[in-house]
Scaffold this motif. Sequence first.
Motif, mmCIF file in Angstrom:
data_model
loop_
_atom_site.group_PDB
_atom_site.id
_atom_site.type_symbol
_atom_site.label_atom_id
_atom_site.label_comp_id
_atom_site.label_asym_id
_atom_site.label_seq_id
_atom_site.Cartn_x
_atom_site.Cartn_y
_atom_site.Cartn_z
ATOM 1 N N GLN A 5 17.943 -79.447 10.622
ATOM 2 C CA GLN A 5 18.955 -78.565 10.169
ATOM 3 C C GLN A 5 18.449 -77.279 9.367
ATOM 4 O OE1 GLN A 5 22.524 -80.299 8.285
ATOM 5 N NE2 GLN A 5 23.796 -78.591 8.886
ATOM 6 N N THR A 7 18.982 -74.879 6.523
ATOM 7 C CA THR A 7 20.013 -74.701 5.455
ATOM 8 C C THR A 7 19.458 -73.817 4.350
ATOM 9 O OG1 THR A 7 19.622 -76.625 4.434
ATOM 10 C CG2 THR A 7 21.128 -77.082 6.113
ATOM 11 N N SER A 24 24.630 -73.093 6.773
ATOM 12 C CA SER A 24 23.578 -73.793 7.900
ATOM 13 C C SER A 24 23.542 -72.904 9.185
ATOM 14 C CB SER A 24 24.306 -75.116 8.075
ATOM 15 O OG SER A 24 23.365 -75.731 9.071
ATOM 16 N N ASP A 26 22.710 -73.868 11.877
ATOM 17 C CA ASP A 26 22.940 -75.074 13.004
ATOM 18 C C ASP A 26 24.153 -75.914 12.870
ATOM 19 O OD1 ASP A 26 20.285 -74.533 14.107
ATOM 20 O OD2 ASP A 26 19.953 -75.551 12.311
#
Length: 244
Positions: A5, A7, A24, A26
Amino acid sequence: MPLPQRTASITRVTNETKIQISLSLDGGVLLPYEPTEHFPAPEDPKEAEAAKHGIIPNKDARHATQFTATQQITVSTGIGFLDHMLHALAKHSGMSLAVRAKGDLYIDDHHTTEDTFLALGAAFTQALGPRQSLVRFGRGDAPLDEALSWAVIDISSRPWAVINLGFSREKIGDLSTEMITHGLQSFAQEAGVTLHVGCTYGDNDHHRAESAFKALAVAIRTACTRKAAGEVGAGDVVSTKGVL
């Protein structure tokens, strides 16, 4: 194997504004805000403990707060229409996004809007990391009733922005229309992207702005897509120069 991910959690403090962003690219669960004196911990002990481990919904940002199984969004800048646009940007790009700001709104909306977009661009750059395996280019088109907007983005490390939304009034809510243009320019500057956004037509300035942010969201979502192992470009920098 799932990709990691992307972030970031950042704090931007100036004499005029105090802004925190957790992002984030994603979706999913957000990192907690960085500890800072400018935003005290919640008074409720359970909320204070929860805030150490991730973002909790901002009770003061009900309109621009939306937590689902795949996305966490909560935005509170003190400027309602700016919250609305950032909410739309996050929702339709697939990002999770938390923003909180304290700005000198007794002067006007300029510093808060500008610094929010600069902070968003910085968080975008940090979350993106090495510019590898990316689709890199993205285009989005979005209608909203009678308005139609488009956006094109290049994750190029070359900041540039051409914004033409054709507003006819000075403000939408408490947000100056000129600051929508300047805000997007500020985001492009700090995010290191080339950005072109335009509204083709529309009678209502609220619709013009919102369709533009939704179009940008679609473009960002496409450009930030990563190429999986085995695909052409996976692990590569998508540039004939070999660098971005």
